[in-house]
Design a protein around this motif. Structure first.
Motif, PDB file in Angstrom:
ATOM      1  N   SER A  55       0.826  -1.107   0.216  1.00 37.32           N
ATOM      2  CA  SER A  55       0.014  -0.026  -0.079  1.00 37.32           C
ATOM      3  C   SER A  55       0.819   1.229   0.057  1.00 37.32           C
ATOM      4  CB  SER A  55      -0.989  -0.009   1.333  1.00 37.32           C
ATOM      5  OG  SER A  55      -2.027   1.151   1.593  1.00 37.32           O
ATOM      6  N   SER A  56       2.071   1.228   0.713  1.00 38.90           N
ATOM      7  CA  SER A  56       2.549   2.438   1.015  1.00 38.90           C
ATOM      8  C   SER A  56       3.514   2.298  -0.481  1.00 38.90           C
ATOM      9  CB  SER A  56       3.832   2.216   1.761  1.00 38.90           C
ATOM     10  OG  SER A  56       4.672   3.290   1.909  1.00 38.90           O
ATOM     11  N   CYS A  57       3.706   1.496  -1.188  1.00 39.82           N
ATOM     12  CA  CYS A  57       4.658   1.532  -2.497  1.00 39.82           C
ATOM     13  C   CYS A  57       3.493   2.037  -3.461  1.00 39.82           C
ATOM     14  CB  CYS A  57       4.914  -0.080  -3.128  1.00 39.82           C
ATOM     15  SG  CYS A  57       6.326  -0.472  -2.133  1.00 39.82           S
ATOM     16  N   ALA A 107       7.726  -0.784   5.011  1.00 41.66           N
ATOM     17  CA  ALA A 107       7.248   0.132   5.750  1.00 41.66           C
ATOM     18  C   ALA A 107       6.257  -0.414   6.902  1.00 41.66           C
ATOM     19  CB  ALA A 107       6.575   1.326   4.806  1.00 41.66           C
ATOM     20  N   GLY A 108       5.865  -1.498   6.640  1.00 33.95           N
ATOM     21  CA  GLY A 108       5.112  -2.200   7.733  1.00 33.95           C
ATOM     22  C   GLY A 108       5.679  -2.822   8.858  1.00 33.95           C
ATOM     23  N   MET A 159      -1.411   3.899   7.342  1.00 30.41           N
ATOM     24  CA  MET A 159       0.028   4.190   6.997  1.00 30.41           C
ATOM     25  C   MET A 159       0.365   5.509   6.418  1.00 30.41           C
ATOM     26  SD  MET A 159       1.394   1.130   7.360  1.00 30.41           S
ATOM     27  CE  MET A 159       3.114   1.660   6.599  1.00 30.41           C
ATOM     28  N   GLU A 160      -0.589   6.072   5.698  1.00 32.87           N
ATOM     29  CA  GLU A 160      -0.253   7.325   5.160  1.00 32.87           C
ATOM     30  C   GLU A 160      -0.848   8.678   5.907  1.00 32.87           C
ATOM     31  OE1 GLU A 160       1.383   7.244   2.332  1.00 32.87           O
ATOM     32  OE2 GLU A 160       1.431   5.079   2.325  1.00 32.87           O
ATOM     33  N   GLN A 161      -1.684   8.485   6.861  1.00 35.29           N
ATOM     34  CA  GLN A 161      -2.339   9.423   7.400  1.00 35.29           C
ATOM     35  C   GLN A 161      -2.020   8.955   9.203  1.00 35.29           C
ATOM     36  OE1 GLN A 161      -3.163  11.975   6.391  1.00 35.29           O
ATOM     37  NE2 GLN A 161      -3.710  11.564   4.234  1.00 35.29           N
TER      38      GLN A 161
END
Length: 283
Positions: A112-114, A131-132, A186-188
């Motif tokens: 998801s981060s990618c 990232a996880g 992850m993003e927020q």
């Protein structure tokens, strides 16, 4: 920060910042097609990197499993558990099992981060794949625990209600609660329980375009699968089922097939999140 020069359109061209909305946006039905288009573009533009990411996930997963198995055997956990040792050993083994079960979620968060990096920066840093395992690992573990509680609640509900409607309701609630949860987390940096609530409300508010999007994804996967099967049939017809080069080609075809099937849910979740919960919907 986000560049406005790539193919992703932003709601406010004068601003380079993408921010989280106070409430989920209500997207038109036609957005289902827009989401599908951007899902395909994210997968297609970074196809080589996605293939490499899948290889790294496979290698890393095998390495972690082997390392845990060797460590458990070295410290005598396996033998102690077999001999029905104290609860401390059993809890240790339970922790090891929990870590192994958490691996798919950690890698899904990395995927998801990618996807976010591809969409927002036009780049695919492979470091994002892990990232996880970073600062959000604790939140992902809490998310996994919430999933376990949901599954237990669904099992109890099925015992009381039973039948296909109960199964369908449990599945629908689980999907709606988790479709957008990874990018929100992850993003927020949203807490897991709140992220699940935001995912549910955002998906419910956009159930029509989301349903169209999912149906379109399933149709695209079906067509892709038919093409892959036709390709395998062609390889068998021209190289034979025992030819080495034919088997190599079939392995490469299966590896290529793994991209949409493994990466699709994290990418689809990110694309939906961009249009439902952010100020920078994809156009």
């Amino acid at each position: 920060m986000h560049r406005s020069s790539d193919y992703y359109g932003y709601a406010d061209d004068d601003s380079e910042l993408m921010y989280l909305l106070d409430k989920p946006a209500a997207r038109p039905v036609g957005d289902g097609w827009v989401w599908l288009k951007h899902t395909v573009r994210i997968l297609g533009l970074g196809l080589g990197q996605w293939l490499l990411a899948l290889a790294l996930i496979g290698i890393s997963g095998i390495a972690v499993v082997l390392a845990v198995a060797v460590a458990a055997n070295h410290f005598g956990f396996t033998a102690a558990a077999a001999a029905q040792a104290d609860w401390g050993v059993r809890l240790g083994l339970l922790g090891v099992v929990a870590v192994l079960l958490l691996l798919p979620l950690l890698f899904a968060a990395g995927l998801s981060s990618c996807a976010a990096a591809m969409a927002e920066e036009g780049d695919f840093p492979l470091s994002r794949l892990f990232a996880g395992f970073g600062a959000r690992m604790g939140a992902l573990a809490a998310l996994g625990f919430l999933w376990l509680l949901m599954l237990l609640a669904c099992a109890m509900f099925r015992q009381l209600a039973g039948g296909l409607p109960a199964d369908a309701l449990c599945f629908a609630v689980f999907v709606l609660c988790n479709w957008l949860v990874l990018p929100l987390l992850m993003e927020q940096g949203i807490a897991p329980l709140r992220a699940m609530g935001m995912s549910f409300s955002g998906c419910l508010k956009n159930i029509v375009p989301l349903s169209c999007y999912v149906v379109a994804l399933l149709a695209a996967l079906y067509l892709f699968g038919r093409v892959v099967l036709a390709g395998m049939g062609y390889i068998d017809a021209h190289w034979g089922k025992t030819d080495v080069w034919g088997q190599v080609l079939k392995f490469l075809l299966v590896w290529l097939t793994a991209v949409p099937f493994v990466v699709l849910i994290p990418v689809a979740g990110y694309v939906s999140y961009r249009n439902i919960w952010t100020s920078a919907p994809l156009h």
